[in-house]
Motif scaffolding. Structure first.
Motif, short mmCIF file in Angstrom:
data_model
loop_
_atom_site.label_atom_id
_atom_site.label_comp_id
_atom_site.label_asym_id
_atom_site.label_seq_id
_atom_site.Cartn_x
_atom_site.Cartn_y
_atom_site.Cartn_z
N GLU A 97 0.84 -1.21 0.00
CA GLU A 97 0.00 0.00 0.00
C GLU A 97 0.88 1.26 0.00
O GLU A 97 0.66 2.20 -0.76
N ILE A 98 1.86 1.26 0.87
CA ILE A 98 2.72 2.43 1.00
C ILE A 98 3.63 2.56 -0.23
O ILE A 98 3.82 3.64 -0.77
N ARG A 99 4.13 1.41 -0.68
CA ARG A 99 5.05 1.42 -1.82
C ARG A 99 4.40 2.05 -3.05
O ARG A 99 5.08 2.67 -3.88
N GLN A 100 3.09 1.90 -3.14
CA GLN A 100 2.40 2.41 -4.33
C GLN A 100 2.16 3.92 -4.28
O GLN A 100 1.81 4.54 -5.30
N LEU A 101 2.31 4.49 -3.11
CA LEU A 101 2.13 5.95 -3.01
C LEU A 101 3.14 6.66 -3.90
O LEU A 101 4.28 6.23 -4.01
N ASP A 102 2.72 7.73 -4.53
CA ASP A 102 3.63 8.52 -5.37
C ASP A 102 4.93 8.80 -4.63
O ASP A 102 6.02 8.77 -5.21
N LEU A 103 4.80 9.06 -3.35
CA LEU A 103 5.96 9.45 -2.57
C LEU A 103 7.04 8.36 -2.51
O LEU A 103 8.24 8.66 -2.44
N PHE A 104 6.61 7.10 -2.56
CA PHE A 104 7.57 6.01 -2.38
C PHE A 104 7.75 5.13 -3.61
O PHE A 104 8.57 4.23 -3.62
N PRO A 159 8.01 18.19 18.56
CA PRO A 159 8.94 17.86 17.48
C PRO A 159 8.30 16.81 16.57
O PRO A 159 7.44 16.03 17.00
N SER A 160 8.72 16.80 15.32
CA SER A 160 8.10 15.90 14.34
C SER A 160 8.86 14.59 14.31
O SER A 160 9.73 14.39 13.47
N ASP A 161 8.53 13.69 15.21
CA ASP A 161 9.28 12.44 15.33
C ASP A 161 8.95 11.42 14.25
O ASP A 161 9.77 10.59 13.91
N PHE A 162 7.73 11.48 13.75
CA PHE A 162 7.30 10.50 12.75
C PHE A 162 6.57 11.16 11.58
O PHE A 162 5.75 12.06 11.79
N LEU A 163 6.90 10.68 10.41
CA LEU A 163 6.05 11.00 9.27
C LEU A 163 4.85 10.06 9.33
O LEU A 163 5.01 8.85 9.47
N HIS A 164 3.66 10.63 9.25
CA HIS A 164 2.44 9.83 9.39
C HIS A 164 1.83 9.53 8.03
O HIS A 164 1.82 10.39 7.15
N ILE A 165 1.31 8.34 7.87
CA ILE A 165 0.57 8.00 6.66
C ILE A 165 -0.78 7.41 7.05
O ILE A 165 -0.85 6.45 7.82
N VAL A 166 -1.83 8.00 6.54
CA VAL A 166 -3.18 7.50 6.83
C VAL A 166 -3.49 6.37 5.87
O VAL A 166 -3.56 6.57 4.65
N LEU A 167 -3.65 5.16 6.40
CA LEU A 167 -3.95 4.00 5.55
C LEU A 167 -5.45 3.76 5.45
O LEU A 167 -5.96 3.35 4.41
N SER A 168 -6.16 4.04 6.53
CA SER A 168 -7.63 3.97 6.49
C SER A 168 -8.17 4.90 7.56
O SER A 168 -7.45 5.28 8.48
N GLU A 178 -12.21 9.17 12.87
CA GLU A 178 -12.86 7.86 13.03
C GLU A 178 -11.76 6.86 13.35
O GLU A 178 -10.59 7.23 13.44
N LYS A 179 -12.12 5.61 13.49
CA LYS A 179 -11.14 4.56 13.68
C LYS A 179 -10.19 4.56 12.47
O LYS A 179 -10.66 4.51 11.33
N SER A 180 -8.90 4.64 12.71
CA SER A 180 -7.97 4.84 11.59
C SER A 180 -6.70 4.02 11.76
O SER A 180 -6.17 3.87 12.87
N ARG A 181 -6.23 3.52 10.65
CA ARG A 181 -4.94 2.85 10.64
C ARG A 181 -3.88 3.82 10.14
O ARG A 181 -4.00 4.38 9.05
N ILE A 182 -2.86 4.01 10.94
CA ILE A 182 -1.83 5.00 10.64
C ILE A 182 -0.47 4.32 10.64
O ILE A 182 -0.15 3.56 11.56
N ALA A 183 0.31 4.60 9.59
CA ALA A 183 1.70 4.13 9.57
C ALA A 183 2.60 5.25 10.07
O ALA A 183 2.39 6.42 9.74
#
Lengths: 231, 231
Positions: free
Chosen positions: A8-15, A47-56, A100-105
């Motif tokens: 899922e993440i690999r397919q993001l434009d960013l990665f 401080p910005s310790d993590f880059l967040h990605i919303v998966l759902s 809402e209930k969310s999956r975050i990387a």
DNA sequence: GATTTCGATTGATATTTGTCAAGCACCTGT
DNA sequence: ACAGGTGCTTGACAAATATCAATCGAAATC
């Protein structure tokens, strides 16, 4: 299935275009967590310790000052937030909470910066993402400074009608949040909906229907340089 | 002295770390021009043919909609503008005009994109620049949405007093532009200055003096996450 | 099923901001 | 010095928006 999110993440434009090995480096420190609704993920100033990605699910970016609060944006899958703070190793300017209930990387910011320093393709992808974000905020500023609240609401409805490809659609957020996002009070939003009735806007709970889109557009005067989020 | 500007540009963060050969490629198509005051350089909606760099003078970035106009930012030497549009090969979201006699370098966007595609160091520099720009616009949005016009003016004065490192300083733009930048009318700005008199703000033409900075700060409540333009 | 809770709405009112028109002050070019 | 322009200021007024209090209504809780 702990590995499903990788694809899922690999397919993001960013990665998508980066080196395999660098992607692996990033994924090594990454973990995915599911959060209940209304959980604070980030507080502005931290401080910005993590880059967040919303998966759902979905996440609200908001900001506070002097006891006031406003909503800045909603992040929906699959996309990232606080990229700029991560890159600049600077404090977050906005807070974030799940709607809402969310999956975050969560990708450790250090790793993101390290890979960014060596992987040109990743750097280029970040540029495109940031340029997009920048343009979105500029459009937002124009919306705020050049339009009244009634005009902002009218254009918001037109944008969402277009996205739903239908003259009838559901608001995908609470009205109080919509009010904050549009830069007005909830009371004012109620009245603004009333004010759009003459242009054929009917509201029933979170259901919106626009009986005469052309009439509404004549009032709202949507503009590609403000309302087109694709460029 | 047609070559003097090269060193100037090369020293910019954006170009400092890139390959010599790529810098040469960029400079080959670059030309520098001096413009009189109040000349339109860019009209919003136009394609972004050139990345602009202000070498001297100053440039107003502004935007229009439905007969209204607002000022978005002032660009001062030495920095670039419309970087995001150049990268995304998208139309400019803002118009630009010189405020005073200004020397501007123009880099063909095609060249910028071509070098960007091959030079990782350049891509990384662009990331840092864009992240900075992004954060500036976000701060601006918070200022607009969370503060009244009186609070915005008060914080503006505090920022400029800090920059001048003095409680007395000169406004570096016309009041009408300041008003547009702060999101209000010129009439309202006049009244806002009056409204800050009780906090020790004295105005005489473009000269501002703040007799009791602490008192003003108690009213303005400046916040690093809105008013600190260095992070 | 009754109760509670919370967001949405409404009305009354206050504040903020914008508009219009007039006058003032300062500059500039003649 | 003068006239004209331009930007700034002021006052009166109008519109937009916020605030406060009360009520409504639907969903959640017990």
């Amino acid at each position: 299935m702990p590995e499903t999110y990788r694809a899922e993440i690999r397919q993001l434009d960013l990665f998508a275009d980066m080196e395999d090995s660098n992607f692996e480096t990033l994924m090594r420190g990454t973990y995915v967590q599911t959060f209940p609704p209304r959980i604070d993920l980030i507080t502005e100033g931290d401080p910005s310790d993590f880059l967040h990605i919303v998966l759902s699910g979905s996440v609200d970016l908001f900001a506070c000052w002097n006891g006031r609060e406003t909503s800045m944006a909603t992040v929906r899958p699959v996309s990232t937030f606080i990229l700029a703070a991560t890159i600049r190793e600077a404090p977050n300017l906005m807070s974030a909470r799940t709607l809402e209930k969310s999956r975050i990387a969560l990708l450790p910011s250090e790793d993101v910066r390290a890979v960014f320093d060596t992987d040109g393709a990743f750097a280029r992808a970040i540029v495109r993402e940031l340029a997009q974000c920048y343009r979105t905020v500029v459009k937002n500023t124009k919306d705020l400074k050049l339009r009244t609240s009634l005009e902002r609401l009218a254009n918001y409805l037109i944008r969402h009608s277009a996205r739903a490809a239908s003259s009838e659609f559901e608001l995908n957020m609470e009205k109080r949040r919509l009010a904050a996002f549009l830069g007005m009070t909830p009371e004012n939003l109620s009245r603004a909906f009333k004010g759009l009735e003459p242009y054929g806007v009917k509201v029933s709970g979170s259901n919106i229907s626009i009986s005469d889109p052309d009439d509404l557009a004549r009032f709202a005067k949507p503009d590609l340089l403000i309302d087109d989020y694709s460029t």
